[in-house]
Design a protein around this motif. Structure first.
Motif, mmCIF file in Angstrom:
data_model
loop_
_atom_site.group_PDB
_atom_site.id
_atom_site.type_symbol
_atom_site.label_atom_id
_atom_site.label_comp_id
_atom_site.label_asym_id
_atom_site.label_seq_id
_atom_site.Cartn_x
_atom_site.Cartn_y
_atom_site.Cartn_z
ATOM 1 N N ALA A 107 0.835 -1.212 0.000
ATOM 2 C CA ALA A 107 0.000 0.000 0.000
ATOM 3 C C ALA A 107 0.865 1.256 0.000
ATOM 4 N N VAL A 108 1.920 1.258 0.808
ATOM 5 C CA VAL A 108 2.812 2.418 0.884
ATOM 6 C C VAL A 108 3.478 2.676 -0.469
ATOM 7 N N SER A 109 3.902 1.629 -1.146
ATOM 8 C CA SER A 109 4.608 1.807 -2.419
ATOM 9 C C SER A 109 3.715 2.449 -3.472
ATOM 10 N N TRP A 110 2.444 2.048 -3.535
ATOM 11 C CA TRP A 110 1.538 2.640 -4.538
ATOM 12 C C TRP A 110 1.194 4.082 -4.194
ATOM 13 N N VAL A 111 1.075 4.388 -2.899
ATOM 14 C CA VAL A 111 0.836 5.780 -2.496
ATOM 15 C C VAL A 111 2.028 6.649 -2.881
ATOM 16 N N MET A 112 3.242 6.138 -2.675
ATOM 17 C CA MET A 112 4.447 6.883 -3.063
ATOM 18 C C MET A 112 4.477 7.125 -4.574
ATOM 19 N N SER A 119 10.891 10.808 -11.127
ATOM 20 C CA SER A 119 12.075 10.500 -11.922
ATOM 21 C C SER A 119 12.135 9.006 -12.201
ATOM 22 N N ALA A 120 12.968 8.641 -13.182
ATOM 23 C CA ALA A 120 13.089 7.237 -13.557
ATOM 24 C C ALA A 120 13.656 6.401 -12.415
ATOM 25 N N TRP A 121 14.657 6.943 -11.719
ATOM 26 C CA TRP A 121 15.254 6.190 -10.621
ATOM 27 C C TRP A 121 14.272 6.014 -9.466
ATOM 28 N N ALA A 122 13.523 7.054 -9.141
ATOM 29 C CA ALA A 122 12.529 6.944 -8.069
ATOM 30 C C ALA A 122 11.429 5.961 -8.457
ATOM 31 N N ALA A 123 11.026 5.991 -9.728
ATOM 32 C CA ALA A 123 10.004 5.047 -10.201
ATOM 33 C C ALA A 123 10.510 3.614 -10.101
ATOM 34 N N THR A 124 11.760 3.402 -10.486
ATOM 35 C CA THR A 124 12.341 2.061 -10.415
ATOM 36 C C THR A 124 12.345 1.548 -8.974
ATOM 37 N N ALA A 125 12.777 2.380 -8.045
ATOM 38 C CA ALA A 125 12.839 1.973 -6.640
ATOM 39 C C ALA A 125 11.451 1.699 -6.074
ATOM 40 N N THR A 126 10.495 2.553 -6.411
ATOM 41 C CA THR A 126 9.143 2.406 -5.852
ATOM 42 C C THR A 126 8.424 1.198 -6.431
ATOM 43 N N ILE A 127 8.549 0.986 -7.732
ATOM 44 C CA ILE A 127 7.913 -0.182 -8.340
ATOM 45 C C ILE A 127 8.572 -1.462 -7.829
ATOM 46 N N ALA A 128 9.890 -1.404 -7.612
ATOM 47 C CA ALA A 128 10.581 -2.551 -7.026
ATOM 48 C C ALA A 128 10.075 -2.831 -5.618
ATOM 49 N N LEU A 129 9.734 -1.767 -4.868
ATOM 50 C CA LEU A 129 9.180 -1.935 -3.522
ATOM 51 C C LEU A 129 7.832 -2.653 -3.581
ATOM 52 N N SER A 130 7.003 -2.276 -4.557
ATOM 53 C CA SER A 130 5.728 -2.963 -4.746
ATOM 54 C C SER A 130 5.947 -4.418 -5.116
ATOM 55 N N SER A 131 6.931 -4.644 -5.992
ATOM 56 C CA SER A 131 7.266 -6.005 -6.385
ATOM 57 C C SER A 131 7.737 -6.819 -5.185
ATOM 58 N N LEU A 132 8.508 -6.184 -4.302
ATOM 59 C CA LEU A 132 8.966 -6.845 -3.086
ATOM 60 C C LEU A 132 7.790 -7.278 -2.220
ATOM 61 N N ALA A 133 6.804 -6.402 -2.064
ATOM 62 C CA ALA A 133 5.637 -6.725 -1.239
ATOM 63 C C ALA A 133 4.891 -7.947 -1.792
ATOM 64 N N ILE A 134 4.711 -7.968 -3.108
ATOM 65 C CA ILE A 134 4.010 -9.103 -3.716
ATOM 66 C C ILE A 134 4.834 -10.372 -3.588
ATOM 67 N N ALA A 135 6.149 -10.268 -3.768
ATOM 68 C CA ALA A 135 7.012 -11.442 -3.682
ATOM 69 C C ALA A 135 6.957 -12.066 -2.287
#
Length: 477
Positions: A107-112, A119-135
């Motif tokens: 939930a936190v990752s999607w809100v972020m 930026s591309a780097w921030a998007a990469t980190a945040t989407i990776a955080l969402s991926s981490l939660a699902i994993a």
């Protein structure tokens, strides 16, 4: 007038047999299915992420493909999450607390992503955080399914895994069309905020998971036991040879990112129509599950992989008609061609992917289900990461960009022909004889003691491999 008191019990019996494939619909089973359902429903944001990266951040096809590989990294280290869950209970529990944490993290990752990412780097980190939660949640529910699947009879083999995969496909089906529809009505940030509500469901239903408190043993003692069991299992050719084949099968390059840019920038497909395509592919996934359960459960691994690979490679070449606009010359509109192609390739990919995890599910020794299962699956996830990175490299070499698609036809040819490369190694897969899976390299007696009597015919297993952004579908072409 006499009212039958057996009606509720009769209804429950019908639901158990027809909907849950013989599994009793307990609160815990419903909780497990809910987690898989949420994994599917998170596809609501998939198109929003694609357009966010393309339009708002201005990334090229090669950059998007490279990003997809990076955000899949949490799926590479799934064994770590299983290791932590098995060896480090929280308040005496190995499953519930990790489900709660994964939901909050998602939930936190999607809100972020909806508020502070620019930026591309921030998007990469945040989407990776969402991926981490699902994993993390995926590791937990996979371990629960593996534990329960061990008690299935031969006749019921695969039923639990099939309904888990079906729950995920149902979640994807419900949100498929709306993923495009919402983008026609709202901006990407609003879609991200809507999506943020779904991971919280995982946190709320975690309490329905039934598990005893872990024994009060030393963490180091638990770790040593895990390592010993894992070493014994991984050393078996019956495990690592099929896993090596799956790695080769999944690691061939993909042109998915280039096609997204081609369909939106060149063909002008709208978000609403791309939502329809996702709806069709979700229906096709369910059709593939049904076809596997109905017709292909008794077919050997080698036959399924061999024929589906050949057929998918041949069908994948039909994309040349769309790339060269030859479909218009024969009177087939771009939209209809795209829908039909997606339907057929998804069905074939689903049938091929359904038996992938049966051996891993059956060879997981008690006590390290989450760790070993995640370890074996992370190999195919690593292969998927390489698939996107190889695809990005090809796009760069062929100079396929967001506006130049002159060499896209060559990319299609290369990626489709590459899917044939694993075929010479089909012998690494188990053969199926008399209701058992028998490795060509070792006999059942060579397997870990906990697995020797547990090997069953191919079944549908509800594992989600890496995906675009949160979950990745099986390779389709």
């Amino acid at each position: 007038m006499v009212v039958s008191t057996s009606s509720p019990s009769r209804l429950k019996q019908v639901l158990t047999e027809k909907v849950f494939f013989g599994n009793e619909p307990t609160p815990e089973l419903l909780a497990i299915l809910t987690v898989y359902f949420v994994q599917g429903i998170l596809g609501l944001a998939r198109l929003a992420v694609s357009f966010f990266l393309k339009d708002e951040l201005g990334l090229t096809p090669a950059q998007v493909s490279a990003l997809l590989g990076i955000v899949a990294i949490p799926w590479m280290v799934k064994p770590l999450f299983g290791f932590i869950s098995d060896g480090f209970p929280i308040l005496g529990y190995r499953r519930r607390p990790y489900l709660i944490l994964s939901g909050l993290l998602g939930a936190v990752s999607w809100v972020m992503l909806a508020t502070v990412v620019h930026s591309a780097w921030a998007a990469t980190a945040t989407i990776a955080l969402s991926s981490l939660a699902i994993a993390v949640s995926d590791v937990i529910v996979d371990s629960l399914v593996v534990e329960r699947a061990r008690t299935e009879t031969v006749q019921d083999s695969g039923s639990l895994q099939a309904i888990c995969w079906g729950a995920s496909a149902l979640g994807g089906l419900i949100t498929a069309y709306f993923s495009g529809f919402l983008l026609e009505k709202f901006d990407t940030h609003t879609v991200f905020l809507i999506t943020a509500s779904f991971p919280l469901i995982v946190s709320l239903i975690a309490g329905l998971i039934s598990e005893p408190q872990a024994a009060q043993t030393s963490n180091w003692e638990q770790i040593r036991g895990q390592v010993t069991q894992l070493r014994g299992a991984i050393a078996q050719k019956a495990i690592w040879l099929p896993t090596a084949f799956l790695f080769l099968w999944q690691s061939t390059p993909t042109a998915d990112s280039a096609f997204f840019f081609f369909t939106t920038n060149e063909l002008g497909f709208s978000p609403e129509f791309l939502g329809r395509v996702r709806l069709v592919t979700s229906l096709a996934s369910l059709l593939g599950i049904w076809m596997f359960q109905r017709f292909f459960r008794g077919v050997s691994f080698r036959q399924i992989f061999g024929w589906t690979t050949l057929i998918s490679a041949a069908l994948g070449m039909t994309m040349l008609l769309l790339v060269t606009h030859a479909n218009r010359a024969i009177g087939i509109d771009d939209h209809w061609f795209s829908l039909g192609d997606s339907l057929v390739l998804t069905v074939m990919g689903q049938i091929a992917y359904m038996p992938v995890l049966v051996l891993a599910a059956r060879l997981c020794p008690p006590g390290v289900e989450a760790t070993l299962f995640a370890l074996l699956m992370s190999v195919t996830n690593l292969a998927s990461l390489l698939s996107y990175e190889f695809g990005a490299g090809l796009m760069h070499l062929l100079k396929v960009t967001e506006s130049d698609f002159h060499n896209l036809w060559l990319l299609v040819v290369i990626t489709n022909l590459s899917t044939l490369l694993p075929l010479p190694f089909l012998g690494w897969l188990p053969s199926q004889k008399d209701g058992e899976i028998v490795s060509s390299e070792s006999s059942p007696e060579a397997l870990p003691p906990s697995a020797s009597a547990e090997v069953r015919p191919p079944v549908a297993v509800g594992e989600l491999s890496d995906s675009q952004f949160v979950t990745v579908p099986p390779k389709e072409s």
